[in-house]
Write a protein that holds these residues in place. Structure first.
Motif, short mmCIF file in Angstrom:
data_model
loop_
_atom_site.label_atom_id
_atom_site.label_comp_id
_atom_site.label_asym_id
_atom_site.label_seq_id
_atom_site.Cartn_x
_atom_site.Cartn_y
_atom_site.Cartn_z
N LYS A 114 0.85 -1.20 0.00
CA LYS A 114 0.00 0.00 0.00
C LYS A 114 0.88 1.23 0.00
O LYS A 114 1.97 1.24 0.56
CB LYS A 114 -0.91 0.03 1.24
CG LYS A 114 -1.84 -1.16 1.36
CD LYS A 114 -2.95 -1.05 0.36
CE LYS A 114 -3.93 -2.21 0.59
NZ LYS A 114 -5.01 -2.21 -0.35
N ILE A 129 -0.42 8.83 -0.82
CA ILE A 129 -0.41 9.60 -2.05
C ILE A 129 1.00 10.09 -2.38
O ILE A 129 1.42 10.09 -3.53
CB ILE A 129 -1.44 10.76 -2.02
CG1 ILE A 129 -1.64 11.33 -3.43
CG2 ILE A 129 -1.04 11.83 -1.01
CD1 ILE A 129 -2.84 12.25 -3.56
N LEU A 180 2.94 7.08 -3.68
CA LEU A 180 2.51 6.76 -5.04
C LEU A 180 3.11 7.75 -6.03
O LEU A 180 3.64 7.36 -7.08
CB LEU A 180 0.98 6.79 -5.13
CG LEU A 180 0.41 6.44 -6.50
CD1 LEU A 180 0.51 4.95 -6.75
CD2 LEU A 180 -1.04 6.90 -6.59
N VAL A 184 -1.68 13.29 -9.19
CA VAL A 184 -2.42 12.11 -8.77
C VAL A 184 -3.86 12.50 -8.45
O VAL A 184 -4.82 11.86 -8.92
CB VAL A 184 -1.77 11.44 -7.54
CG1 VAL A 184 -2.64 10.30 -7.01
CG2 VAL A 184 -0.36 10.95 -7.88
N GLU A 224 -7.46 11.43 -10.41
CA GLU A 224 -8.63 10.91 -9.71
C GLU A 224 -9.87 11.72 -10.07
O GLU A 224 -10.93 11.16 -10.36
CB GLU A 224 -8.43 10.99 -8.19
CG GLU A 224 -7.52 9.95 -7.62
CD GLU A 224 -7.30 10.15 -6.13
OE1 GLU A 224 -8.18 10.72 -5.45
OE2 GLU A 224 -6.23 9.74 -5.65
N LEU A 272 -7.95 7.59 -12.54
CA LEU A 272 -7.55 6.74 -11.41
C LEU A 272 -8.78 6.55 -10.55
O LEU A 272 -9.52 7.51 -10.31
CB LEU A 272 -6.47 7.41 -10.57
CG LEU A 272 -5.03 7.30 -11.00
CD1 LEU A 272 -4.13 8.09 -10.05
CD2 LEU A 272 -4.58 5.85 -11.05
N GLU A 297 -11.09 6.13 -7.21
CA GLU A 297 -11.06 6.70 -5.86
C GLU A 297 -10.40 5.67 -4.94
O GLU A 297 -10.80 4.51 -4.89
CB GLU A 297 -12.49 6.98 -5.39
CG GLU A 297 -12.59 7.67 -4.06
CD GLU A 297 -12.20 9.14 -4.09
OE1 GLU A 297 -11.81 9.66 -3.04
OE2 GLU A 297 -12.30 9.75 -5.17
N PRO A 298 -9.35 6.06 -4.23
CA PRO A 298 -8.63 5.08 -3.40
C PRO A 298 -9.36 4.80 -2.09
O PRO A 298 -10.20 5.60 -1.64
CB PRO A 298 -7.31 5.79 -3.12
CG PRO A 298 -7.66 7.24 -3.13
CD PRO A 298 -8.73 7.39 -4.18
N ARG A 357 -5.52 8.70 2.01
CA ARG A 357 -5.64 7.87 0.81
C ARG A 357 -4.61 6.75 0.87
O ARG A 357 -3.46 6.97 1.21
CB ARG A 357 -5.36 8.70 -0.44
CG ARG A 357 -6.40 9.72 -0.79
CD ARG A 357 -5.87 10.54 -1.97
NE ARG A 357 -6.88 11.33 -2.60
CZ ARG A 357 -7.12 12.61 -2.33
NH1 ARG A 357 -6.41 13.22 -1.39
NH2 ARG A 357 -8.06 13.27 -2.97
N TYR A 384 -3.19 3.67 -1.68
CA TYR A 384 -3.18 3.16 -3.05
C TYR A 384 -2.56 1.77 -3.10
O TYR A 384 -1.71 1.42 -2.28
CB TYR A 384 -2.39 4.11 -3.95
CG TYR A 384 -3.01 5.47 -4.04
CD1 TYR A 384 -3.96 5.75 -5.01
CD2 TYR A 384 -2.66 6.47 -3.14
CE1 TYR A 384 -4.55 7.01 -5.08
CE2 TYR A 384 -3.24 7.72 -3.20
CZ TYR A 384 -4.18 7.99 -4.18
OH TYR A 384 -4.76 9.23 -4.24
N THR A 385 -2.94 1.02 -4.12
CA THR A 385 -2.45 -0.35 -4.32
C THR A 385 -1.41 -0.38 -5.44
O THR A 385 -1.20 0.60 -6.15
CB THR A 385 -3.61 -1.28 -4.71
OG1 THR A 385 -4.09 -0.85 -6.00
CG2 THR A 385 -4.73 -1.25 -3.69
N ASP A 403 -2.97 0.56 -8.63
CA ASP A 403 -3.07 2.01 -8.84
C ASP A 403 -1.73 2.57 -9.35
O ASP A 403 -1.71 3.42 -10.25
CB ASP A 403 -3.44 2.72 -7.54
CG ASP A 403 -4.82 2.35 -7.03
OD1 ASP A 403 -5.73 2.14 -7.86
OD2 ASP A 403 -4.99 2.28 -5.79
#
Length: 137
Positions: free
Chosen positions: A5, A8, A11, A22, A26, A31, A33-34, A42, A44-45, A48
């Motif tokens: 994970k 933001i 990421l 980023v 979204e 992208l 919504e995380p 937020r 992210y994976t 993402d």
């Protein structure tokens, strides 16, 4: 690592983009919504991150947002033919070739203007004259 994970900031750093970029992706729906933590941060994976890298790379290659959006849609459906992706890329290649042709014409015109320079005063400057009067043959 599939379960990894990212915040933001993490990421953005891993994808080579900015945090505000980023958020913007979204907002425009490129992208998803995380998920959020209990503290509303937020998260992210890896998916993402992969999607953001795809978007960034597409933009670096000059694809429009709409083209990237279409390519993302295709990438999400791996069982489809790649024909549409080829059509999008071929059209983009033609646009790039046209721009290269325009840039070559621009280069030739600038070389012509500079080639006529006598290194005198502005009143005799061929660059200023060419810009004032337009293209001369």
């Amino acid at each position: 690592m599939q379960g990894e994970k990212f915040s933001i900031g993490g990421l953005a750093a891993r994808s080579g983009t900015k945090v505000q970029t980023v958020r913007w992706y979204e907002q425009v729906g490129m992208l998803p919504e995380p998920a959020r933590t209990a503290g509303n941060q937020r998260m992210y994976t890896r998916g993402d991150l992969d999607r953001l890298i795809f978007i960034r790379r597409g933009r670096e290659l000059g694809f429009s947002l709409d083209e990237v959006r279409r390519l993302l849609s295709l990438a999400d459906r791996v069982d489809l033919s790649c024909e549409e992706a080829d059509v999008i890329a071929s059209a983009h290649l033609e646009e790039v070739r046209q721009k290269i042709g325009q840039l070559r014409s621009l280069e030739a015109e600038l070389e012509r203007m500079l080639g006529q320079c006598r290194h005198g005063t502005v009143s005799d400057c061929r660059v200023i004259e060419a810009l004032s009067q337009g293209k001369k043959d």
